[in-house]
Design an enzyme around this catalytic site. Structure first.
Site, PDB file in Angstrom:
ATOM      1  N   THR A  74       1.116  -0.930  -0.101  1.00 43.57           N
ATOM      2  CA  THR A  74       0.385   0.270  -0.114  1.00 43.57           C
ATOM      3  C   THR A  74       1.055   1.007   0.352  1.00 43.57           C
ATOM      4  O   THR A  74       1.771   1.043   0.031  1.00 43.57           O
ATOM      5  CB  THR A  74      -0.836  -0.160   1.403  1.00 43.57           C
ATOM      6  OG1 THR A  74      -1.970   0.750   1.030  1.00 43.57           O
ATOM      7  CG2 THR A  74      -0.157  -0.127   2.137  1.00 43.57           C
ATOM      8  N   ASN A  75       0.210   2.152   0.228  1.00 42.10           N
ATOM      9  CA  ASN A  75       0.861   3.349   0.570  1.00 42.10           C
ATOM     10  C   ASN A  75       0.128   4.493   1.747  1.00 42.10           C
ATOM     11  O   ASN A  75      -0.345   4.480   2.184  1.00 42.10           O
ATOM     12  CB  ASN A  75       0.873   4.536  -1.010  1.00 42.10           C
ATOM     13  CG  ASN A  75      -0.758   4.466  -1.423  1.00 42.10           C
ATOM     14  OD1 ASN A  75      -1.393   5.456  -0.773  1.00 42.10           O
ATOM     15  ND2 ASN A  75      -0.645   4.461  -2.600  1.00 42.10           N
ATOM     16  N   ASP A  76       1.028   5.771   1.710  1.00 40.96           N
ATOM     17  CA  ASP A  76       0.898   6.110   2.792  1.00 40.96           C
ATOM     18  C   ASP A  76      -0.480   7.660   2.599  1.00 40.96           C
ATOM     19  O   ASP A  76      -0.204   8.040   3.858  1.00 40.96           O
ATOM     20  CB  ASP A  76       2.076   7.655   3.389  1.00 40.96           C
ATOM     21  CG  ASP A  76       3.130   6.478   3.342  1.00 40.96           C
ATOM     22  OD1 ASP A  76       3.028   5.494   3.892  1.00 40.96           O
ATOM     23  OD2 ASP A  76       4.509   7.498   3.597  1.00 40.96           O
TER      24      ASP A  76
END
Ligand code: C5P
Length: 449
Positions: A234-236
């Protein structure tokens, strides 16, 4: 940021007064709060404080029984005005006009409203000051019922509530939960904060709604690409910017289809109360792709704010992967570029995207704008302090397909969302009347597909 051929628009930062701009407050609104004899009357104090804090002028009127539950002095102190209960002031015999409050108000809010008061309102009984205020009110009326489960469920109460709805009164549905009687179920007055949100939503609806009748797609948050049942890529992204955009567009009257991945925020109470944001969870790029393709044809435009993974594991293991070799390579495949696909088939719809960059910002954003067939792209750079994932603020530049560019200062995300909504609104207005979303002439009656 480096210079690019994008012409900078100087005048754009001037505020346009017409738009239902940013966070709605109750500044200058006149609210009469009617309090009746329910245990939930203690919550009226919190409600008055919330309304006054947002700038509303609040006058409270109570039924005689309500005094048993909360002192008029408490509500008088919080509202900064005397609280009439009787037709006459018992101390000096002064007449409390039985109609003046109803004439003064922009909104009559009855919270808590007991089954007894609701029944009297439905029947047109006028045996106390609150009820004469109700009968003489020229403004809209909002009612927040509070009673025991069985009283609420009783056909007589339901009939009375229907009668109030039939004359245009708004009912703030009671919540589910533990009741003062010890029973658990529906009947508990909605929490003061949620009632205040309904009030805000009511006034927001009454405000100019430049996007009324428009359907807009917004994507938000980060996608989740699963390796196995417990691990993912995933990402932030937190979804803050996308949710702020969805909320701002809804505040301007649009119906918003919010398709979101993993987020750490939830929709504001005001947006929830407006009923104009339909939230769909689509966690992976694939799911988001499907959801967007299904939704976009029914929309007039969209803002692609989600941080969509560019690659996903080729396979998702059905069981937890075990560690084996010292080194392990994970095979990834490209995910569909949702924005590019929508951009290629957008017809006359307006499509905006985001570019979060770390270097060669303007150049990269301009490339994405072209490649994805967008009308404008919102650029934020991780090099700018306070901008990007997780912050409550953002510093954006908008690059338009016509080659113009506007740089905005660092500001709260909801205000940045208002700037983006302004650009979207201008693009939609430009298209209006020219053709329908698919490029055909707009139907005469403005009806949408
Ligand atoms: O190419 P890049 O991912 O930087 O582009 C960002 C823009 O494209 C954002 O608007 C994002 O929502 C959108 N996007 C998309 N589908 C992808 C990747 C990005 O819609 N697979």
């Amino acid at each position: 940021m480096r210079r690019t051929p994008f012409r900078k628009r100087k005048s754009f930062n001037r505020r346009r007064p017409s738009a239902a701009r940013a966070v709605m407050t109750l500044e200058g609104k006149r609210i009469v709060l009617g309090v009746t004899g329910s245990i939930a009357a203690y919550k009226a104090a919190i409600l008055v404080r919330a309304l006054v804090k947002e700038g509303a002028a609040v006058r409270v009127v109570m039924t005689p029984l309500a005094k048993q539950f909360i002192a008029p002095l408490t509500l008088a102190t919080l509202s900064r005005h005397p609280v009439p209960v009787e037709f006459f002031n018992p101390e000096n015999g002064e007449w409390n006009s039985h109609v003046s409050l109803g004439e003064w108000a922009d909104l009559l809010l009855i919270a808590p409203a007991t089954a007894n008061t609701i029944a009297k309102m439905a029947a047109g009984v006028a045996d106390n000051l609150l009820l004469t205020t109700y009968l003489s009110a020229k403004c809209p009326v909002m009612v927040a019922p509070a009673m025991d489960l069985d009283m609420y469920r009783h056909p007589a109460t339901q009939r009375n509530l229907d009668a109030l709805r039939a004359v245009g009164n708004r009912i703030v549905e009671p919540g589910d939960g533990e009741l003062a009687s010890g029973l658990v179920g529906k009947g508990r007055m909605e929490e003061p904060e949620a009632i205040a949100a309904h009030v805000r939503a009511f006034f927001a609806e009454a405000a100019p709604q430049p996007l009324a009748g428009k359907r807009l797609l917004v994507t938000a948050g980060g996608t989740v690409e699963r390796l196995d049942p417990v691990r993912y890529i995933t990402n932030d992204s937190t979804g803050k910017m996308g949710f702020a955009i969805a909320e701002e567009l809804a505040a301007r009257g649009a119906e918003v289809a919010l398709i979101r991945g993993k987020v750490s925020v939830s929709l504001s109470a005001e947006a929830k109360a407006s009923g104009r944001v339909r939230e769909t969870v689509a966690l992976s790029a694939e799911e988001m792709h499907r959801a967007c393709l299904a939704e976009f044809p029914h929309c007039d435009g969209g803002v692609m704010c989600a941080a969509v993974a560019d690659y996903a594991p080729v396979e998702t293991a059905p069981r937890k992967l075990k560690k084996q070799e010292e080194r392990w390579s994970l095979e990834l495949r490209r995910t569909p570029d949702i924005a590019a696909e929508l951009g290629a088939a957008k017809g006359n719809r307006v499509l905006a995207g985001f570019a979060l960059e770390t270097d060669r910002e303007l150049e990269n954003a301009a490339g994405k704008l072209r490649r994805k067939g967008l009308d404008f792209i919102v650029l934020n750079s991780l090099r700018d302090a306070g901008a990007g994932f997780g912050f409550d603020t953002n510093k954006i530049s908008v690059l338009r397909a016509d080659g113009t560019r506007t740089d905005y200062p660092l500001k709260p995300k909801r205000e940045a969302a208002a700037d983006i909504a302004d650009v979207l609104e201008a693009c939609l207005a430009q298209r209006q009347g020219a053709a329908g979303p698919d490029g055909a002439a707009a139907p005469e009656d403005g009806k949408k597909h």
